[in-house]
Write a protein that holds these residues in place. Sequence first.
Motif, mmCIF file in Angstrom:
data_model
loop_
_atom_site.group_PDB
_atom_site.id
_atom_site.type_symbol
_atom_site.label_atom_id
_atom_site.label_comp_id
_atom_site.label_asym_id
_atom_site.label_seq_id
_atom_site.Cartn_x
_atom_site.Cartn_y
_atom_site.Cartn_z
ATOM 1 N N GLY A 101 0.820 -1.212 0.000
ATOM 2 C CA GLY A 101 0.000 0.000 0.000
ATOM 3 C C GLY A 101 0.852 1.260 0.000
ATOM 4 O O GLY A 101 0.522 2.246 -0.661
ATOM 5 N N ILE A 102 1.967 1.234 0.719
ATOM 6 C CA ILE A 102 2.878 2.384 0.727
ATOM 7 C C ILE A 102 3.501 2.568 -0.648
ATOM 8 O O ILE A 102 3.603 3.694 -1.148
ATOM 9 C CB ILE A 102 3.948 2.209 1.826
ATOM 10 N N LEU A 103 3.904 1.471 -1.273
ATOM 11 C CA LEU A 103 4.455 1.564 -2.637
ATOM 12 C C LEU A 103 3.418 2.109 -3.615
ATOM 13 O O LEU A 103 3.742 2.938 -4.478
ATOM 14 C CB LEU A 103 4.950 0.197 -3.102
ATOM 15 N N LEU A 104 2.170 1.658 -3.498
ATOM 16 C CA LEU A 104 1.111 2.172 -4.366
ATOM 17 C C LEU A 104 0.884 3.658 -4.111
ATOM 18 O O LEU A 104 0.658 4.426 -5.051
ATOM 19 C CB LEU A 104 -0.179 1.385 -4.135
ATOM 20 N N THR B 81 -3.906 13.339 0.682
ATOM 21 C CA THR B 81 -4.580 12.068 0.940
ATOM 22 C C THR B 81 -3.621 10.902 0.788
ATOM 23 O O THR B 81 -3.599 9.979 1.612
ATOM 24 C CB THR B 81 -5.777 11.908 -0.006
ATOM 25 N N ALA B 82 -2.799 10.932 -0.260
ATOM 26 C CA ALA B 82 -1.830 9.848 -0.485
ATOM 27 C C ALA B 82 -0.804 9.795 0.646
ATOM 28 O O ALA B 82 -0.478 8.714 1.152
ATOM 29 C CB ALA B 82 -1.140 10.031 -1.836
ATOM 30 N N VAL B 83 -0.311 10.949 1.072
ATOM 31 C CA VAL B 83 0.669 10.980 2.163
ATOM 32 C C VAL B 83 0.026 10.505 3.470
ATOM 33 O O VAL B 83 0.634 9.743 4.232
ATOM 34 C CB VAL B 83 1.275 12.395 2.311
ATOM 35 N N ALA C 218 -0.599 6.279 7.642
ATOM 36 C CA ALA C 218 -1.437 5.325 8.378
ATOM 37 C C ALA C 218 -0.952 3.894 8.153
ATOM 38 O O ALA C 218 -0.926 3.084 9.086
ATOM 39 C CB ALA C 218 -2.892 5.470 7.940
ATOM 40 N N LEU C 219 -0.552 3.585 6.933
ATOM 41 C CA LEU C 219 -0.034 2.249 6.647
ATOM 42 C C LEU C 219 1.320 2.023 7.312
ATOM 43 O O LEU C 219 1.637 0.909 7.733
ATOM 44 C CB LEU C 219 0.077 2.032 5.141
ATOM 45 N N ALA C 220 2.124 3.071 7.422
ATOM 46 C CA ALA C 220 3.430 2.940 8.078
ATOM 47 C C ALA C 220 3.277 2.679 9.570
ATOM 48 O O ALA C 220 4.185 2.126 10.201
ATOM 49 C CB ALA C 220 4.266 4.193 7.837
#
Length: 114
Positions: free
Chosen positions: A32-35, A63-65, A70-72
């Motif tokens: 998800g972070i890569l995407l 939004t992407a950041v 959140a995924l990190a």
Amino acid sequence: GKPPADRTVVLEEHRLLSQKLFASVSVFAGLGILLGIVCLTFNIYNGNVRYIQNSQPYLNNMTAVGCMMALAAVFPLGIDRYHVNRPQFPVVCQVTGGRNRENEWEGLERSQRA
């Protein structure tokens, strides 16, 4: 009978996370972070395209950041005793507030033995 309790007894219980679960969730979070990085670079690289300009690119970037942050959070929240030794655990996982947490561990262990 017995007098009522004058304080709440708090017992710290440390649970271990399944390593298979942590590994699979970490893989999906990494993907998800890569995407998110791909979407962010696409949005920045094509910022002069009319369709991108009309889609509020700054909001899309924020939004992407935010999603990547959140995924990190999956990685530090998955830390348990498999990854950190017991004396280091309170330091890594919480703010101690100036108290000596090692003494509390010893007291907790003594109270559980009794």
